[in-house]
Design a protein around this motif. Structure first.
Motif, PDB file in Angstrom:
ATOM      1  N   GLY A   1       0.794  -1.230   0.000  1.00 28.97           N
ATOM      2  CA  GLY A   1       0.000   0.000   0.000  1.00 28.97           C
ATOM      3  C   GLY A   1       0.818   1.268   0.000  1.00 28.97           C
ATOM      4  O   GLY A   1       0.366   2.304  -0.506  1.00 28.97           O
ATOM      5  N   LYS A   2       2.024   1.220   0.579  1.00 28.42           N
ATOM      6  CA  LYS A   2       2.891   2.402   0.590  1.00 28.42           C
ATOM      7  C   LYS A   2       4.025   2.261  -0.418  1.00 28.42           C
ATOM      8  O   LYS A   2       4.814   3.194  -0.582  1.00 28.42           O
ATOM      9  N   ASP A   3       4.145   1.084  -1.071  1.00 26.29           N
ATOM     10  CA  ASP A   3       5.203   0.866  -2.069  1.00 26.29           C
ATOM     11  C   ASP A   3       4.770   1.333  -3.451  1.00 26.29           C
ATOM     12  O   ASP A   3       5.493   2.062  -4.137  1.00 26.29           O
ATOM     13  N   LEU A   4       3.600   0.875  -3.875  1.00 24.59           N
ATOM     14  CA  LEU A   4       3.132   1.165  -5.229  1.00 24.59           C
ATOM     15  C   LEU A   4       3.043   2.663  -5.520  1.00 24.59           C
ATOM     16  O   LEU A   4       3.355   3.099  -6.632  1.00 24.59           O
ATOM     17  N   PRO A   5       2.627   3.498  -4.545  1.00 19.19           N
ATOM     18  CA  PRO A   5       2.528   4.931  -4.854  1.00 19.19           C
ATOM     19  C   PRO A   5       3.841   5.585  -5.274  1.00 19.19           C
ATOM     20  O   PRO A   5       3.814   6.637  -5.920  1.00 19.19           O
ATOM     21  N   VAL A   6       4.992   4.979  -4.943  1.00 24.89           N
ATOM     22  CA  VAL A   6       6.271   5.628  -5.275  1.00 24.89           C
ATOM     23  C   VAL A   6       6.387   5.859  -6.782  1.00 24.89           C
ATOM     24  O   VAL A   6       6.768   6.943  -7.229  1.00 24.89           O
ATOM     25  N   ILE A   7       6.043   4.839  -7.572  1.00 19.68           N
ATOM     26  CA  ILE A   7       6.184   4.968  -9.021  1.00 19.68           C
ATOM     27  C   ILE A   7       5.186   6.003  -9.571  1.00 19.68           C
ATOM     28  O   ILE A   7       5.463   6.703 -10.551  1.00 19.68           O
ATOM     29  N   PHE A   8       4.037   6.148  -8.921  1.00 18.75           N
ATOM     30  CA  PHE A   8       3.054   7.162  -9.343  1.00 18.75           C
ATOM     31  C   PHE A   8       3.548   8.570  -8.966  1.00 18.75           C
ATOM     32  O   PHE A   8       3.479   9.498  -9.776  1.00 18.75           O
ATOM     33  N   PHE A   9       4.056   8.720  -7.734  1.00 16.89           N
ATOM     34  CA  PHE A   9       4.615  10.020  -7.345  1.00 16.89           C
ATOM     35  C   PHE A   9       5.779  10.393  -8.260  1.00 16.89           C
ATOM     36  O   PHE A   9       5.983  11.563  -8.595  1.00 16.89           O
ATOM     37  N   ASN A  10       6.554   9.387  -8.650  1.00 17.92           N
ATOM     38  CA  ASN A  10       7.718   9.635  -9.500  1.00 17.92           C
ATOM     39  C   ASN A  10       7.318  10.162 -10.877  1.00 17.92           C
ATOM     40  O   ASN A  10       8.101  10.833 -11.544  1.00 17.92           O
ATOM     41  N   HIS A  11       6.100   9.887 -11.268  1.00 12.86           N
ATOM     42  CA  HIS A  11       5.582  10.431 -12.540  1.00 12.86           C
ATOM     43  C   HIS A  11       4.784  11.710 -12.326  1.00 12.86           C
ATOM     44  O   HIS A  11       4.104  12.183 -13.235  1.00 12.86           O
ATOM     45  N   GLY A  12       4.828  12.240 -11.093  1.00  5.63           N
ATOM     46  CA  GLY A  12       4.170  13.517 -10.826  1.00  5.63           C
ATOM     47  C   GLY A  12       2.712  13.422 -10.422  1.00  5.63           C
ATOM     48  O   GLY A  12       2.010  14.443 -10.377  1.00  5.63           O
ATOM     49  N   THR A  13       2.242  12.230 -10.108  1.00  5.46           N
ATOM     50  CA  THR A  13       0.826  12.054  -9.795  1.00  5.46           C
ATOM     51  C   THR A  13       0.477  12.656  -8.437  1.00  5.46           C
ATOM     52  O   THR A  13       1.144  12.389  -7.441  1.00  5.46           O
ATOM     53  N   GLU A  14      -0.555  13.451  -8.390  1.00 10.51           N
ATOM     54  CA  GLU A  14      -1.098  13.947  -7.123  1.00 10.51           C
ATOM     55  C   GLU A  14      -2.235  13.033  -6.692  1.00 10.51           C
ATOM     56  O   GLU A  14      -3.034  12.590  -7.529  1.00 10.51           O
ATOM     57  N   VAL A  15      -2.307  12.749  -5.402  1.00  8.84           N
ATOM     58  CA  VAL A  15      -3.371  11.850  -4.937  1.00  8.84           C
ATOM     59  C   VAL A  15      -4.293  12.510  -3.922  1.00  8.84           C
ATOM     60  O   VAL A  15      -5.402  12.013  -3.679  1.00  8.84           O
ATOM     61  N   TYR A  16      -3.865  13.626  -3.308  1.00 10.11           N
ATOM     62  CA  TYR A  16      -4.675  14.166  -2.208  1.00 10.11           C
ATOM     63  C   TYR A  16      -4.442  15.663  -2.070  1.00 10.11           C
ATOM     64  O   TYR A  16      -3.311  16.142  -2.223  1.00 10.11           O
ATOM     65  N   ASP A  17      -5.506  16.391  -1.799  1.00 11.26           N
ATOM     66  CA  ASP A  17      -5.423  17.820  -1.498  1.00 11.26           C
ATOM     67  C   ASP A  17      -5.709  17.995  -0.007  1.00 11.26           C
ATOM     68  O   ASP A  17      -6.866  17.936   0.423  1.00 11.26           O
ATOM     69  N   ALA A  18      -4.628  18.168   0.772  1.00 18.29           N
ATOM     70  CA  ALA A  18      -4.786  18.229   2.234  1.00 18.29           C
ATOM     71  C   ALA A  18      -5.596  19.445   2.663  1.00 18.29           C
ATOM     72  O   ALA A  18      -6.314  19.395   3.668  1.00 18.29           O
ATOM     73  N   SER A  19      -5.500  20.552   1.904  1.00 19.58           N
ATOM     74  CA  SER A  19      -6.214  21.765   2.301  1.00 19.58           C
ATOM     75  C   SER A  19      -7.728  21.581   2.214  1.00 19.58           C
ATOM     76  O   SER A  19      -8.481  22.202   2.962  1.00 19.58           O
ATOM     77  N   GLN A  20      -8.166  20.725   1.283  1.00 19.49           N
ATOM     78  CA  GLN A  20      -9.604  20.477   1.127  1.00 19.49           C
ATOM     79  C   GLN A  20     -10.036  19.141   1.721  1.00 19.49           C
ATOM     80  O   GLN A  20     -11.228  18.858   1.800  1.00 19.49           O
ATOM     81  N   GLY A  21      -9.020  18.318   2.105  1.00 16.22           N
ATOM     82  CA  GLY A  21      -9.356  17.001   2.631  1.00 16.22           C
ATOM     83  C   GLY A  21     -10.034  16.105   1.610  1.00 16.22           C
ATOM     84  O   GLY A  21     -10.906  15.307   1.946  1.00 16.22           O
ATOM     85  N   LYS A  22      -9.602  16.231   0.339  1.00 17.81           N
ATOM     86  CA  LYS A  22     -10.224  15.435  -0.720  1.00 17.81           C
ATOM     87  C   LYS A  22      -9.162  14.735  -1.571  1.00 17.81           C
ATOM     88  O   LYS A  22      -8.051  15.252  -1.738  1.00 17.81           O
ATOM     89  N   TYR A  23      -9.530  13.584  -2.100  1.00 11.96           N
ATOM     90  CA  TYR A  23      -8.627  12.863  -2.993  1.00 11.96           C
ATOM     91  C   TYR A  23      -8.649  13.503  -4.379  1.00 11.96           C
ATOM     92  O   TYR A  23      -9.628  14.155  -4.754  1.00 11.96           O
ATOM     93  N   VAL A  24      -7.553  13.298  -5.100  1.00 10.62           N
ATOM     94  CA  VAL A  24      -7.395  13.898  -6.423  1.00 10.62           C
ATOM     95  C   VAL A  24      -7.342  12.802  -7.481  1.00 10.62           C
ATOM     96  O   VAL A  24      -6.626  11.800  -7.309  1.00 10.62           O
ATOM     97  N   LEU A  25      -8.102  12.987  -8.540  1.00  9.55           N
ATOM     98  CA  LEU A  25      -8.013  12.100  -9.703  1.00  9.55           C
ATOM     99  C   LEU A  25      -7.153  12.821 -10.742  1.00  9.55           C
ATOM    100  O   LEU A  25      -7.634  13.649 -11.507  1.00  9.55           O
ATOM    101  N   ASP A  26      -5.864  12.511 -10.728  1.00  9.15           N
ATOM    102  CA  ASP A  26      -4.879  13.179 -11.584  1.00  9.15           C
ATOM    103  C   ASP A  26      -4.767  12.376 -12.884  1.00  9.15           C
ATOM    104  O   ASP A  26      -3.843  11.572 -13.058  1.00  9.15           O
ATOM    105  N   LYS A  27      -5.691  12.611 -13.791  1.00  5.59           N
ATOM    106  CA  LYS A  27      -5.854  11.734 -14.959  1.00  5.59           C
ATOM    107  C   LYS A  27      -4.600  11.605 -15.808  1.00  5.59           C
ATOM    108  O   LYS A  27      -4.192  10.497 -16.177  1.00  5.59           O
ATOM    109  N   SER A  28      -3.980  12.729 -16.142  1.00  5.31           N
ATOM    110  CA  SER A  28      -2.854  12.670 -17.084  1.00  5.31           C
ATOM    111  C   SER A  28      -1.662  11.919 -16.489  1.00  5.31           C
ATOM    112  O   SER A  28      -1.021  11.105 -17.167  1.00  5.31           O
ATOM    113  N   HIS A  29      -1.354  12.178 -15.201  1.00  6.08           N
ATOM    114  CA  HIS A  29      -0.198  11.502 -14.603  1.00  6.08           C
ATOM    115  C   HIS A  29      -0.502  10.038 -14.269  1.00  6.08           C
ATOM    116  O   HIS A  29       0.401   9.194 -14.294  1.00  6.08           O
TER     117      HIS A  29
END
Length: 486
Positions: A249-277
Motif C-alpha cells: 500500500g505504501k510501495d506502489l505509490p512511489v512509481i506514481f509520485f515519480n511520474h508527478g501524480t497527485e493523490v490528495y489535497d490536504a487543504s480540502q481534505g479530498k482525494y485527487v483524480l490526476d488523470k494525465s499523470h
C-alpha cells in the motif's frame, strides 16, 4: 429476532477476537525480564511472544503494581513492544524517586497479525473494552482510528524534550483533525536496491557502481536509464528479473509520485483524480511488462521472493524498504550461506533513490513511519504518556533501528553512537529527505486498494490505460465521495 441473532453472533465474535491477546498470554506465559537481560534479544525475530518486566516491591508492601499492555503485530521488529520493558524500568526508577506508590509492569505482546486482521481485532477489542493500552501500528491507521473514536488524544505530548529534535514534518503523520493522536516510533524509506555483481557482469566498473546513487539523486541516471539497463540484463540472460517493483500500500505509490501524480489535497481534505499523470504511470508499467523487464504478476508477488532473487544475483533492480536489509541478515535467504552479514550486503547490494522520470524533478520516496497510539479506554493515561516518553529515548530508538534496519526519528537517535557506527543506516539515512507520505485520511486504505486494483487491471491486460483511469474515477467517487479531477 434476526437482529438479536446477529447481535449475539457479533458479541461472540468480539469475545473470540478481542480475547486473542488474553489467550496468547495463557498459552504463552509471559517471560519475566530482569534488568540485566536484553529485552530485545535478536532471538525474538519472527517468533513473537510475551514479556514482562520485573517489579521489585520488596520492603514496601504499599506499592501498587499497574499493568499496562503494549502490542505490536509485526514480529520482524519485536523491539516495538519489547522496548517498553526497559522503558518501564526507567519510569519505575523515576516513580520511586518521586515517592510514588505506583510501579508499572508492562506486558509486551509481539504477535504476527496481518493488517486486515489487526484492524478487525483492534475494532472488536475496542468495542468490547478489551483493547490493549498501547498499540504499535503504521501511521496511516491514525485517520480511521481517531475518526472512529478509538484513541486517546495526545495533544501536548509534542512539548516533551525527547521530541524537540524530531524530523521535520513528522507530527503531521500523527495528527488528524487538529489533534495529535500518536507519537512516531521510527521511520524508513523505499529505495531501489541494485545488485553490484550483476552490474559488473554488464561491464560496469567499481567506480561507476559507486557513483550510481549520487547520479540517481542528481537526475543524471533516470527512470528510462534504469529501465533500459534492466532490459539489457534480461535480454542478455544475465538475470531472470530486470526490475522488481513491490505493490504494498505504501510501495506502489512511489512509481506514481515519480511520474508527478497527485493523490490528495490536504487543504480540502479530498482525494485527487490526476488523470494525465495516472495515465503516464500506467503506460510506463504496461510497457515495462510488455518488454519483459517487469513481471506481469508483480502486484501479487511476494516481496520475500524478490529479496531472495536479488541477494542471489538473479535480479538487477528491486524497489524495497531500507528495513529489508535486516531480512537478509535474519531469514536465511541466501542459497549458500543462509543469513548474510551487513558487510556482505554492503559489498554486494547498493541502494539509491528511485531514478526520476523527468530530469527536472526532485526524487521521491515514500515513508511509512510506525507510531504508538493509545486506547481511549486506558485506565492510566498519565502513566501511559510517561511510558511513551521513556520508550522514545535515543538509546531505545537506536536498539530498534539496529535490530530491524529502521531509521531513528530524532536527531539524538540518529546520532546515537551505535547508529553512527552502523554502515547500513549511515548509507541509507539520507533518503528520508525525499520522503512523501500517503494521506492520513480515514479512507486511505480504500484509496490504496483502488490504486492497486487499477494497476493490476492494466498490467494483466484487463483494462487499457484509459479504461483504468476512468474506472479509478468512478470507484473513487463511490468509495471516497467527492474527488478533485485534474
Amino acid at each position: 429476532m434476526k437482529k438479536q441473532t446477529m447481535l449475539m453472533v457479533m458479541m461472540a465474535l468480539t469475545i473470540v477476537l478481542s480475547g486473542c491477546a488474553k489467550t496468547e498470554s495463557t498459552n504463552t506465559p509471559a517471560s519475566q525480564v530482569s534488568k540485566t537481560e536484553n529485552p530485545n534479544s535478536a532471538a525474538d525475530m519472527d517468533k513473537g511472544g510475551v514479556k514482562k518486566n520485573v517489579v521489585d516491591t520488596s520492603g514496601n508492601g504499599n506499592i501498587e503494581t499497574i499493568n499496562i499492555k503494549v502490542m505490536t503485530p509485526d514480529v520482524s521488529a519485536p523491539a516495538r513492544a519489547n522496548n517498553f520493558i526497559e522503558a518501564a524500568n526507567s519510569l519505575n526508577e523515576k516513580l520511586e524517586k518521586e515517592n510514588s506508590k505506583q510501579r508499572v509492569q508492562v506486558e509486551a505482546i509481539v504477535k504476527s497479525v496481518k493488517d486486515d486482521e489487526f484492524k478487525q481485532q483492534f475494532i472488536f477489542a475496542s468495542k468490547s473494552d478489551n483493547a490493549n493500552d498501547i498499540y504499535a501500528t503504521g501511521y496511516s491507521n491514525i485517520g480511521w482510528m481517531a475518526n472512529g473514536d478509538y484513541l486517546l488524544p495526545l495533544t501536548g505530548i509534542e512539548k516533551e524534550p525527547v521530541f524537540q529534535n524530531q524530523m521535520p514534518g513528522y507530527w503531521d503523520a500523527v495528527s488528524w483533525n487538529k489533534q495529535v493522536w500518536g507519537v512516531i516510533q521510527d521511520t524508513e524509506a523505499r529505495p531501489i536496491f541494485f545488485n553490484k555483481n550483476v552490474l559488473k557482469k554488464l561491464g560496469w566498473t567499481d567506480q561507476q557502481i559507486a557513483d550510481l546513487p549520487k547520479k540517481s539523486e542528481n537526475g543524471e541516471f533516470t527512470l528510462a536509464d534504469m529501465t533500459d539497463l534492466a532490459k539489457k540484463a534480461v535480454d542478455s540472460k544475465v538475470v531472470n528479473s530486470g526490475l522488481m517493483l513491490t505493490a504494498g500500500g505504501k510501495d506502489l505509490p512511489v512509481i506514481f509520485f515519480n511520474h508527478g501524480t497527485e493523490v490528495y489535497d490536504a487543504s480540502q481534505g479530498k482525494y485527487v483524480l490526476d488523470k494525465s499523470h495516472l495515465k503516464t504511470t500506467f503506460e510506463y508499467l504496461n510497457n515495462a511488462v510488455s518488454q519483459g523487464m517487469l513481471s506481469k504478476g508483480f502486484v501479487s508477488e511476494s516481496k520475500d521472493d524478490m529479496l531472495k532473487t536479488l541477494i542471489n544475483d538473479e535480479g538487477l533492480f528491486l524497489q524495497a524498504g531500507v528495513w529489508d536489509e535486516a531480512k537478509w541478515r535474519t531469514r536465511g535467504m541466501h542459497k549458500v550461506t543462509g543469513n548474510v552479514t551487513s558487510e556482505y550486503v554492503m559489498n554486494n547490494i547498493g541502494a539509491m533513490v528511485m531514478p526520476v522520470a523527468n530530469k527536472d524533478q526532485k526524487p521521491v520516496t515514500v515513508s511509512n513511519p510506525w507510531v504508538y497510539v493509545v486506547s481511549k479506554d486506558t485506565k492510566y493515561p498519565d502513566l501511559v504518556k510517561r511510558l511513551l516518553v521513556e520508550v522514545s529515548a535515543p538509546k531505545l530508538q537506536a536498539e530498534h533501528g539496529l535490530q530491524s534496519s529502521h531509521i531513528p526519528f530524532t536527531k539524538e537517535g540518529q546520532q546515537y553512537e551505535t547508529v553512527k557506527k552502523d554502515p547500513w543506516l549511515n548509507y541509507v539515512s539520507y533518503l528520508t529527505q525525499y520522503s512523501k507520505f500517503m494521506p492520513n485520511d480515514p479512507n486511505e486504505p480504500k484509496f490504496e486498494k483502488i490504486m492497486k486494483d487499477a494497476t493490476q487491471n492494466v498490467v494483466s491486460g484487463s483494462m487499457t490505460t484509459d479504461e483504468a483511469v476512468d474506472w479509478m474515477g468512478k470507484q473513487m467517487k463511490i468509495d471516497l465521495g467527492e474527488v478533485i479531477e485534474k
